[in-house]
Design a protein around this motif. Structure first.
Motif, PDB file in Angstrom:
ATOM      1  N   CYS A 305       0.858  -1.203   0.000  1.00 15.22           N
ATOM      2  CA  CYS A 305       0.000   0.000   0.000  1.00 15.22           C
ATOM      3  C   CYS A 305       0.890   1.247   0.000  1.00 15.22           C
ATOM      4  O   CYS A 305       2.035   1.193   0.457  1.00 15.22           O
ATOM      5  N   GLY A 306       0.320   2.347  -0.416  1.00 16.21           N
ATOM      6  CA  GLY A 306       0.982   3.653  -0.295  1.00 16.21           C
ATOM      7  C   GLY A 306       2.344   3.679  -0.970  1.00 16.21           C
ATOM      8  O   GLY A 306       2.534   3.178  -2.091  1.00 16.21           O
ATOM      9  N   THR A 307       3.294   4.264  -0.261  1.00 15.52           N
ATOM     10  CA  THR A 307       4.641   4.403  -0.797  1.00 15.52           C
ATOM     11  C   THR A 307       5.307   3.040  -1.017  1.00 15.52           C
ATOM     12  O   THR A 307       6.060   2.859  -1.980  1.00 15.52           O
ATOM     13  N   VAL A 351       5.285  -6.026   0.581  1.00 13.23           N
ATOM     14  CA  VAL A 351       6.271  -5.003   0.947  1.00 13.23           C
ATOM     15  C   VAL A 351       5.609  -4.052   1.949  1.00 13.23           C
ATOM     16  O   VAL A 351       4.535  -3.510   1.679  1.00 13.23           O
ATOM     17  N   SER A 352       6.241  -3.875   3.095  1.00 14.24           N
ATOM     18  CA  SER A 352       5.642  -2.999   4.102  1.00 14.24           C
ATOM     19  C   SER A 352       6.692  -2.489   5.071  1.00 14.24           C
ATOM     20  O   SER A 352       7.465  -3.271   5.616  1.00 14.24           O
ATOM     21  N   GLN A 353       6.713  -1.190   5.271  1.00 11.30           N
ATOM     22  CA  GLN A 353       7.637  -0.622   6.249  1.00 11.30           C
ATOM     23  C   GLN A 353       7.270  -1.092   7.642  1.00 11.30           C
ATOM     24  O   GLN A 353       8.093  -1.633   8.360  1.00 11.30           O
ATOM     25  N   SER A 354       6.011  -0.897   8.015  1.00 12.63           N
ATOM     26  CA  SER A 354       5.585  -1.198   9.390  1.00 12.63           C
ATOM     27  C   SER A 354       5.373  -2.677   9.617  1.00 12.63           C
ATOM     28  O   SER A 354       5.464  -3.165  10.741  1.00 12.63           O
ATOM     29  N   GLY A 355       5.047  -3.404   8.554  1.00 12.72           N
ATOM     30  CA  GLY A 355       4.716  -4.822   8.705  1.00 12.72           C
ATOM     31  C   GLY A 355       3.356  -5.013   9.347  1.00 12.72           C
ATOM     32  O   GLY A 355       3.009  -6.128   9.740  1.00 12.72           O
ATOM     33  N   THR A 357       0.346  -3.057   8.092  1.00 13.07           N
ATOM     34  CA  THR A 357      -0.732  -2.480   7.292  1.00 13.07           C
ATOM     35  C   THR A 357      -1.830  -3.531   7.051  1.00 13.07           C
ATOM     36  O   THR A 357      -1.558  -4.613   6.524  1.00 13.07           O
ATOM     37  N   VAL A 403       5.266  10.587   9.273  1.00 12.25           N
ATOM     38  CA  VAL A 403       4.132   9.821   8.752  1.00 12.25           C
ATOM     39  C   VAL A 403       4.308   9.510   7.265  1.00 12.25           C
ATOM     40  O   VAL A 403       4.033   8.403   6.812  1.00 12.25           O
ATOM     41  N   ALA A 404       4.793  10.481   6.505  1.00 15.71           N
ATOM     42  CA  ALA A 404       5.015  10.223   5.081  1.00 15.71           C
ATOM     43  C   ALA A 404       6.340   9.469   4.935  1.00 15.71           C
ATOM     44  O   ALA A 404       7.375   9.911   5.404  1.00 15.71           O
ATOM     45  N   SER A 405       6.269   8.335   4.280  1.00 22.06           N
ATOM     46  CA  SER A 405       7.439   7.461   4.175  1.00 22.06           C
ATOM     47  C   SER A 405       8.476   8.031   3.198  1.00 22.06           C
ATOM     48  O   SER A 405       8.132   8.466   2.103  1.00 22.06           O
ATOM     49  N   GLU A 492       0.531  14.579   0.382  1.00 18.20           N
ATOM     50  CA  GLU A 492       0.482  14.223   1.809  1.00 18.20           C
ATOM     51  C   GLU A 492       0.940  15.366   2.709  1.00 18.20           C
ATOM     52  O   GLU A 492       0.370  15.591   3.773  1.00 18.20           O
ATOM     53  N   ALA A 606      -2.160   8.576   8.875  1.00 22.52           N
ATOM     54  CA  ALA A 606      -1.548   7.851   9.994  1.00 22.52           C
ATOM     55  C   ALA A 606      -0.398   7.042   9.436  1.00 22.52           C
ATOM     56  O   ALA A 606      -0.398   6.654   8.271  1.00 22.52           O
ATOM     57  N   LYS A 607       0.586   6.805  10.269  1.00 20.84           N
ATOM     58  CA  LYS A 607       1.790   6.107   9.820  1.00 20.84           C
ATOM     59  C   LYS A 607       1.492   4.659   9.439  1.00 20.84           C
ATOM     60  O   LYS A 607       1.999   4.149   8.452  1.00 20.84           O
TER      61      LYS A 607
HETATM   62  C1  G6P Z   1       0.356   4.787   5.279  1.00 23.24           C
HETATM   63  C2  G6P Z   1       1.543   5.717   5.406  1.00 23.24           C
HETATM   64  C3  G6P Z   1       2.404   5.641   4.155  1.00 23.24           C
HETATM   65  C4  G6P Z   1       2.812   4.188   3.895  1.00 23.24           C
HETATM   66  C5  G6P Z   1       1.594   3.266   3.807  1.00 23.24           C
HETATM   67  C6  G6P Z   1       1.994   1.788   3.773  1.00 23.24           C
HETATM   68  O1  G6P Z   1      -0.512   5.258   4.306  1.00 23.24           O
HETATM   69  O2  G6P Z   1       1.108   7.051   5.623  1.00 23.24           O
HETATM   70  O3  G6P Z   1       3.547   6.453   4.308  1.00 23.24           O
HETATM   71  O4  G6P Z   1       3.533   4.111   2.705  1.00 23.24           O
HETATM   72  O5  G6P Z   1       0.774   3.445   4.963  1.00 23.24           O
HETATM   73  O6  G6P Z   1       2.602   1.458   4.985  1.00 23.24           O
HETATM   74  P1  G6P Z   1       3.577   0.244   5.221  1.00 23.24           P
HETATM   75  O7  G6P Z   1       3.925   0.320   6.678  1.00 23.24           O
HETATM   76  O8  G6P Z   1       2.799  -0.999   4.896  1.00 23.24           O
HETATM   77  O9  G6P Z   1       4.750   0.404   4.337  1.00 23.24           O
END
Ligand code: G6P
Length: 612
Positions: A305-307, A351-355, A357, A403-405, A492, A606-607
């Motif tokens: 999702c997102g970035t 693919v996920s920064q936070s793991g 989403t 918040v913005a990646s 964003e 939200a992050k």
């Molecule tokens: C939110 C954040 C974005 C991020 C996206 C996916 O929308 O504001 O910056 O890219 O979630 O998040 P993730 O943790 O799965 O990479």
């Protein structure tokens, strides 16, 4: 998405400052409202307020002596972001208080039942039903607090991370998790509960991650984890490797700027120890287990999702060109409901920064259920997606708080390049191509540094353009996803309308919008697409549009056409996104700041989006 924090200790004086500090660290997860509740002399005292945490801080009494307290920072789902919808929520007796991250899907049905049984509700939230449900079970079934919580959890359909306190149990908190992140940090005499590790870092490095369908009873010197069917769970502790410094702004005015300046390091950390230059290979320990399965796959689906989705899209171009595997990228929110005609030779890569989403996790679980190999590219160690996938690669980008990646994007693209090498060299990629890619990859961090050294010039360009209300971003092939990322970041952070397009598509619609008030940002490195993209620039200029171009150093000709040029160093085509995105991140940052926005916590976002 919503940050929750809980604390139980022997010492009565620390609860309020610890919860406040924890909430401030979690505020990036949601900032519509916040609240704190604590057991004080056999009663529960609670303060909550819409707006940022400092609003609650103003009305809070720091002298509350308490062993057990909870806190919440909200990203509103059900109910407007008002004081009364702020968490913590409570039951009729005002003895049971709780905070929640997630969504209770059957809350209407539960609420109707509880209303008929005489319960009085104070808010419009889905969360409040759970407090009344626990109260109802405790009263009518005559069971203990713990058992009432367990029975309530069994009646709920939805996602949650909960922390409960009870006025009659001053030294206890109960926590539970289903699909929303939750961890317990501990020392001998204190237990902490938080939505993510960064919030407990100043207090402990020892943590235990709760899993879906588990709940835990915490006192200052003990904790017991069990399933909702009362089976005791033994879980080993894990150690957080992040340092306290990594979650501070240091001397930067915003986390976002700090994280953009960490982009070189994010790439270095992603590739460190993972390249064998002389053999043109990538060594990915997390994929060793599935090496042979990967040789057999004939299709790869990337989802995010997102970035993270845009980084995956760059990965699609790389993998298709060099790995010999057909690849497609899907928004996780679409993938989870789409029929795919999958066969067992297809693998999924999330693919996920936070793991955490929710859509990415949902898509992953759906595909896993079908028996396919599932992989992850995740930054947050021990997160749900990391645990749910069979194998994967960690980014090692460190905590991302803005918040913005930003740094996560370049790090994800770097991992995509490693994966391309890994899978490509298993198949047809030649030794020479492998060497070329790996060699160039090692040079990326220094090249990013050289772009950051020119930040002042990008700030000047932002000064010139920040009052415009519309922007078009164009790029082609590898830089098409970068155009989308540039536009997304500007939206964003600055709330300016920005559209990202494949440059070739410009003539099929977007060109109609171009006039002197509608500037374009065009990514035009000196690669195979350069000639075509220059044509697009000419077409915009012919219609009176202003153009900012991101071009390769040494290209003097472009300065004659463009209004402004930002130069990036040369690299091989597939790696340009890690360079071309850097000025776009900086540009969005400076424009956001110039417009007076809170760039680390942009409105409505939200992050970590842990609801669908
Ligand atoms: C939110 C954040 C974005 C991020 C996206 C996916 O929308 O504001 O910056 O890219 O979630 O998040 P993730 O943790 O799965 O990479």
């Amino acid at each position: 998405m919503c940050g929750i924090f809980g604390y139980v200790s022997k010492n009565k004086t620390r609860a309020i400052p610890v919860i406040l500090d924890g909430l401030k660290r979690l505020e990036y997860r949601g900032y519509d409202s916040s609240g704190i509740a604590a057991v004080v002399s056999g009663r529960i005292l609670c303060k909550k307020k819409s707006g940022r945490i400092h609003e609650v801080e103003k009305i809070l009494n720091n002298t509350w002596d308490s062993q057990a307290a909870i806190g919440h920072t909200r990203w509103a789902t059900h109910g407007a972001p008002t004081d009364r919808n702020a968490h913590p929520h409570f039951d009729c007796s005002k003895k049971i208080y709780l905070v929640h991250n997630g969504i209770i899907e059957n809350f209407r049905e539960l609420k109707d039942r509880l209303l008929k049984r005489g319960h009085k509700f104070q808010s419009d939230t889905d969360t409040e039903v759970v407090a009344h449900l626990v109260e109802d079970f405790a009263k009518n079934e005559g069971v203990s607090f713990e058992e009432a919580v367990r029975l309530a959890l069994k009646s709920i359909v939805g996602t949650y991370a909960f922390v409960f306190i009870h006025a009659d149990h001053p030294g206890k908190i109960i926590v539970a998790r289903n699909s929303s992140p939750l961890l317990v940090g501990f020392t001998d005499n204190e237990k902490y509960v938080a939505s993510d590790a960064s919030a407990v870092l100043p207090y402990t490095r020892k943590v235990v991650y709760l899993q879906d369908g588990e709940f835990a009873i915490l006192t200052h010197n003990d904790f017991r984890i069990a399933t909702l069917d009362r089976k005791a769970v033994l879980r080993n502790e894990e150690r957080i490797e992040w340092s306290e410094d990594m979650v501070r702004k240091n001397n930067f005015p915003h986390f976002m700027l700090k994280e953009i300046f960490e982009e070189p390091e994010a790439v270095s950390n992603a590739i460190r120890g993972r390249l064998v230059l002389k053999d043109g290979l990538a060594k990915l320990g997390g994929l060793e287990l599935v090496q042979n399965d990967l040789r057999k796959i004939n299709r790869l689906i990337l989802t995010a999702c997102g970035t993270a989705y845009l980084a995956a899209l760059v990965g699609e171009y790389m993998l298709e060109e060099y790995s010999g595997i057909p690849v497609e990228t899907e928004y996780a929110s679409e993938l989870r409901y789409k029929k795919h005609n999958l066969d067992l030779k297809t693998a999924l890569l999330a693919v996920s920064q936070s793991g955490e989403t929710a859509d990415t996790l949902g898509a992953l679980k759906e595909i896993k259920r079908k028996g396919l190999l599932t992989l992850g590219v995740v930054n947050s160690i021990g997160s749900s997606i990391a645990r749910e996938t069979k194998a994967g690669v960690y980014n090692h980008a460190g905590p991302e708080i803005g918040v913005a990646s930003t740094k996560a994007f370049v790090s994800q693209v770097a991992v995509m390049a490693l994966l391309t090498l890994f899978l490509g060299r298993q198949r047809d990629m030649s030794l020479n191509t492998g060497r070329k890619i790996s060699d160039e990859l090692t040079k990326i961090p220094d090249k990013i540094k050289s772009i950051l050294a020119g930040a002042k010039q990008i700030k000047k360009i932002a000064d010139k353009y920040y009052k415009y209300e519309n922007f078009l971003y164009l790029g082609r092939k590898y830089n098409y996803p970068v155009a989308l990322e540039g536009a997304l970041k500007l939206k964003e952070i600055s709330y300016i309308h920005a559209e990202g397009y494949g440059a070739g598509e410009m003539k099929h619609g977007p060109i109609a919008m171009i006039d002197k008030d509608f500037p374009s940002v065009v990514i035009a490195p000196s690669d195979g697409m350069y000639g075509k993209v220059v044509n697009n620039i000419q077409e915009i200029k012919a219609r009176g549009g202003k153009v900012i171009v991101v071009a390769t150093k040494g290209n003097k000709e472009i300065a004659k056409i463009a209004d402004d040029v930002i130069y990036i160093p040369e690299t091989i085509e597939m790696l340009t996104p890690m360079l071309s995105v850097v000025p776009l991140h900086l540009f969005a940052y400076y424009v956001g700041v110039l417009r007076g926005n809170d760039v680390d916590k942009p409105r409505n976002l939200a992050k970590s989006v842990t609801v669908e």
